[in-house]
Design a protein around this motif. Structure first.
Motif, PDB file in Angstrom:
ATOM      1  N   ARG A   1       0.844  -1.189   0.000  1.00 42.78           N
ATOM      2  CA  ARG A   1       0.000   0.000   0.000  1.00 42.78           C
ATOM      3  C   ARG A   1       0.882   1.242   0.000  1.00 42.78           C
ATOM      4  O   ARG A   1       2.041   1.186   0.320  1.00 42.78           O
ATOM      5  N   GLY A   2       0.305   2.355  -0.371  1.00 44.32           N
ATOM      6  CA  GLY A   2       1.048   3.607  -0.326  1.00 44.32           C
ATOM      7  C   GLY A   2       1.815   3.921  -1.595  1.00 44.32           C
ATOM      8  O   GLY A   2       2.696   4.773  -1.587  1.00 44.32           O
ATOM      9  N   LEU A   3       1.509   3.229  -2.691  1.00 45.79           N
ATOM     10  CA  LEU A   3       2.176   3.494  -3.964  1.00 45.79           C
ATOM     11  C   LEU A   3       1.165   4.058  -4.963  1.00 45.79           C
ATOM     12  O   LEU A   3      -0.001   3.694  -4.943  1.00 45.79           O
ATOM     13  N   ALA A   4       1.631   4.926  -5.844  1.00 45.81           N
ATOM     14  CA  ALA A   4       0.777   5.517  -6.874  1.00 45.81           C
ATOM     15  C   ALA A   4       0.789   4.587  -8.092  1.00 45.81           C
ATOM     16  O   ALA A   4       1.543   4.789  -9.043  1.00 45.81           O
ATOM     17  N   LEU A   5      -0.039   3.562  -8.061  1.00 47.03           N
ATOM     18  CA  LEU A   5      -0.038   2.536  -9.106  1.00 47.03           C
ATOM     19  C   LEU A   5      -0.466   3.073 -10.464  1.00 47.03           C
ATOM     20  O   LEU A   5      -0.097   2.503 -11.491  1.00 47.03           O
ATOM     21  N   ASP A   6      -1.203   4.152 -10.482  1.00 44.63           N
ATOM     22  CA  ASP A   6      -1.638   4.733 -11.752  1.00 44.63           C
ATOM     23  C   ASP A   6      -0.565   5.634 -12.372  1.00 44.63           C
ATOM     24  O   ASP A   6      -0.751   6.155 -13.466  1.00 44.63           O
ATOM     25  N   ALA A   7       0.568   5.799 -11.697  1.00 48.40           N
ATOM     26  CA  ALA A   7       1.628   6.683 -12.194  1.00 48.40           C
ATOM     27  C   ALA A   7       2.939   5.934 -12.450  1.00 48.40           C
ATOM     28  O   ALA A   7       4.003   6.538 -12.514  1.00 48.40           O
ATOM     29  N   ILE A   8       2.889   4.615 -12.598  1.00 49.62           N
ATOM     30  CA  ILE A   8       4.096   3.829 -12.874  1.00 49.62           C
ATOM     31  C   ILE A   8       4.570   4.154 -14.292  1.00 49.62           C
ATOM     32  O   ILE A   8       3.773   4.214 -15.223  1.00 49.62           O
ATOM     33  N   SER A   9       5.881   4.350 -14.444  1.00 53.17           N
ATOM     34  CA  SER A   9       6.437   4.585 -15.783  1.00 53.17           C
ATOM     35  C   SER A   9       7.469   3.497 -16.070  1.00 53.17           C
ATOM     36  O   SER A   9       8.064   2.926 -15.150  1.00 53.17           O
ATOM     37  N   ALA A  10       7.679   3.209 -17.358  1.00 57.35           N
ATOM     38  CA  ALA A  10       8.592   2.141 -17.758  1.00 57.35           C
ATOM     39  C   ALA A  10       9.399   2.560 -18.979  1.00 57.35           C
ATOM     40  O   ALA A  10       8.878   3.210 -19.884  1.00 57.35           O
ATOM     41  N   THR A  11      10.683   2.175 -18.977  1.00 62.89           N
ATOM     42  CA  THR A  11      11.547   2.367 -20.143  1.00 62.89           C
ATOM     43  C   THR A  11      12.330   1.081 -20.351  1.00 62.89           C
ATOM     44  O   THR A  11      12.564   0.320 -19.409  1.00 62.89           O
TER      45      THR A  11
ATOM     46  N   THR B   1      13.309  -0.672 -16.926  1.00 63.68           N
ATOM     47  CA  THR B   1      13.332   0.147 -15.712  1.00 63.68           C
ATOM     48  C   THR B   1      11.924   0.628 -15.426  1.00 63.68           C
ATOM     49  O   THR B   1      11.292   1.265 -16.269  1.00 63.68           O
ATOM     50  N   LEU B   2      11.436   0.291 -14.244  1.00 62.93           N
ATOM     51  CA  LEU B   2      10.109   0.715 -13.791  1.00 62.93           C
ATOM     52  C   LEU B   2      10.290   1.705 -12.650  1.00 62.93           C
ATOM     53  O   LEU B   2      11.068   1.452 -11.723  1.00 62.93           O
ATOM     54  N   THR B   3       9.587   2.823 -12.717  1.00 65.75           N
ATOM     55  CA  THR B   3       9.620   3.818 -11.656  1.00 65.75           C
ATOM     56  C   THR B   3       8.225   3.877 -11.046  1.00 65.75           C
ATOM     57  O   THR B   3       7.239   4.114 -11.749  1.00 65.75           O
ATOM     58  N   ILE B   4       8.163   3.626  -9.729  1.00 61.39           N
ATOM     59  CA  ILE B   4       6.884   3.529  -9.028  1.00 61.39           C
ATOM     60  C   ILE B   4       6.865   4.592  -7.930  1.00 61.39           C
ATOM     61  O   ILE B   4       7.561   4.460  -6.924  1.00 61.39           O
ATOM     62  N   PRO B   5       6.088   5.667  -8.134  1.00 61.88           N
ATOM     63  CA  PRO B   5       6.063   6.735  -7.133  1.00 61.88           C
ATOM     64  C   PRO B   5       5.305   6.347  -5.867  1.00 61.88           C
ATOM     65  O   PRO B   5       4.379   5.537  -5.909  1.00 61.88           O
ATOM     66  N   VAL B   6       5.721   6.955  -4.767  1.00 63.95           N
ATOM     67  CA  VAL B   6       4.987   6.825  -3.516  1.00 63.95           C
ATOM     68  C   VAL B   6       3.763   7.728  -3.626  1.00 63.95           C
ATOM     69  O   VAL B   6       3.848   8.853  -4.125  1.00 63.95           O
ATOM     70  N   ALA B   7       2.619   7.244  -3.190  1.00 68.86           N
ATOM     71  CA  ALA B   7       1.385   8.027  -3.238  1.00 68.86           C
ATOM     72  C   ALA B   7       1.500   9.252  -2.338  1.00 68.86           C
ATOM     73  O   ALA B   7       2.178   9.212  -1.305  1.00 68.86           O
ATOM     74  N   GLU B   8       0.856  10.336  -2.743  1.00 71.44           N
ATOM     75  CA  GLU B   8       0.918  11.586  -1.968  1.00 71.44           C
ATOM     76  C   GLU B   8       0.471  11.378  -0.525  1.00 71.44           C
ATOM     77  O   GLU B   8       1.093  11.901   0.394  1.00 71.44           O
ATOM     78  N   ASP B   9      -0.599  10.611  -0.322  1.00 77.49           N
ATOM     79  CA  ASP B   9      -1.096  10.425   1.044  1.00 77.49           C
ATOM     80  C   ASP B   9      -0.212   9.514   1.890  1.00 77.49           C
ATOM     81  O   ASP B   9      -0.406   9.406   3.090  1.00 77.49           O
ATOM     82  N   ALA B  10       0.775   8.873   1.291  1.00 73.67           N
ATOM     83  CA  ALA B  10       1.685   8.000   2.038  1.00 73.67           C
ATOM     84  C   ALA B  10       3.021   8.676   2.335  1.00 73.67           C
ATOM     85  O   ALA B  10       3.845   8.117   3.051  1.00 73.67           O
ATOM     86  N   LYS B  11       3.235   9.857   1.785  1.00 73.89           N
ATOM     87  CA  LYS B  11       4.496  10.565   2.017  1.00 73.89           C
ATOM     88  C   LYS B  11       4.504  11.149   3.427  1.00 73.89           C
ATOM     89  O   LYS B  11       3.475  11.610   3.926  1.00 73.89           O
ATOM     90  N   PRO B  12       5.663  11.149   4.055  1.00 72.68           N
ATOM     91  CA  PRO B  12       5.734  11.747   5.396  1.00 72.68           C
ATOM     92  C   PRO B  12       5.502  13.251   5.306  1.00 72.68           C
ATOM     93  O   PRO B  12       5.851  13.889   4.320  1.00 72.68           O
ATOM     94  N   ARG B  13       4.871  13.780   6.297  1.00 73.00           N
ATOM     95  CA  ARG B  13       4.626  15.219   6.331  1.00 73.00           C
ATOM     96  C   ARG B  13       4.735  15.727   7.761  1.00 73.00           C
ATOM     97  O   ARG B  13       4.511  14.996   8.711  1.00 73.00           O
ATOM     98  N   LYS B  14       5.083  16.976   7.860  1.00 72.05           N
ATOM     99  CA  LYS B  14       5.245  17.610   9.159  1.00 72.05           C
ATOM    100  C   LYS B  14       3.918  18.232   9.561  1.00 72.05           C
ATOM    101  O   LYS B  14       3.257  18.871   8.754  1.00 72.05           O
TER     102      LYS B  14
END
Length: 149
Positions: A96-106, A113-126
């Protein structure tokens, strides 16, 4: 000691079912690391036909599939034939916590190479702490000043 959260759990069951004792790591080795706010996966696919490479995410399972076409040359006598051919697949369960709709591949030089971003709501915040603009006065009364009933 704190345990690091790892949103990946490697599953090689599909390759194991398809090829018996051949593991996915032997056929399709990968490296996986976190770099800032995204994960990067490098999958070795030397000799794979680029048009056959497919990455599919269903629910929380990502499947990488590729095909290596065997050389079929007439009038040759093989002295060694060790390079595997056929269709290969590797599955990785995504946490959980990954932006599955934003995966990119080359794909370059035999490496996917697959790049899988962390979802905004899973990023640490102050969390900002609000301070009251005027401190509340606390009035103390002594026992003698206390009202009597």
């Amino acid at each position: 000691m704190a345990t690091r959260y790892d949103p990946f759990f490697d599953m090689d069951r599909l390759v194991g079912q398809m090829f018996g004792s051949v593991s996915a790591a032997a056929v399709m080795p990968m490296d996986l690391y976190r770099a800032g706010d995204h994960f990067v996966m490098h999958v070795d696919l030397p000799g794979a036909d680029p048009g056959t490479i497919d990455v599919n995410v269903e629910d929380r399972t990502m499947t990488v599939r590729a095909q290596r076409t065997p050389r079929t040359e007439d009038d040759v006598q093989w002295l060694a034939h060790e390079r595997p051919s056929g269709t290969y697949a590797r599955q990785v369960t995504l946490g959980r916590g990954l932006a599955l709709d934003a995966i990119s591949a080359t794909y370059a030089d035999g490496v996917l190479t697959l790049t899988i971003p962390v979802a905004e709501d899973a990023k640490p915040r102050k969390v900002e702490i609000q301070h009251a603009s005027t401190p509340a006065a606390i009035n103390a009364t002594t026992h003698e000043d206390a009202p009597t009933t």
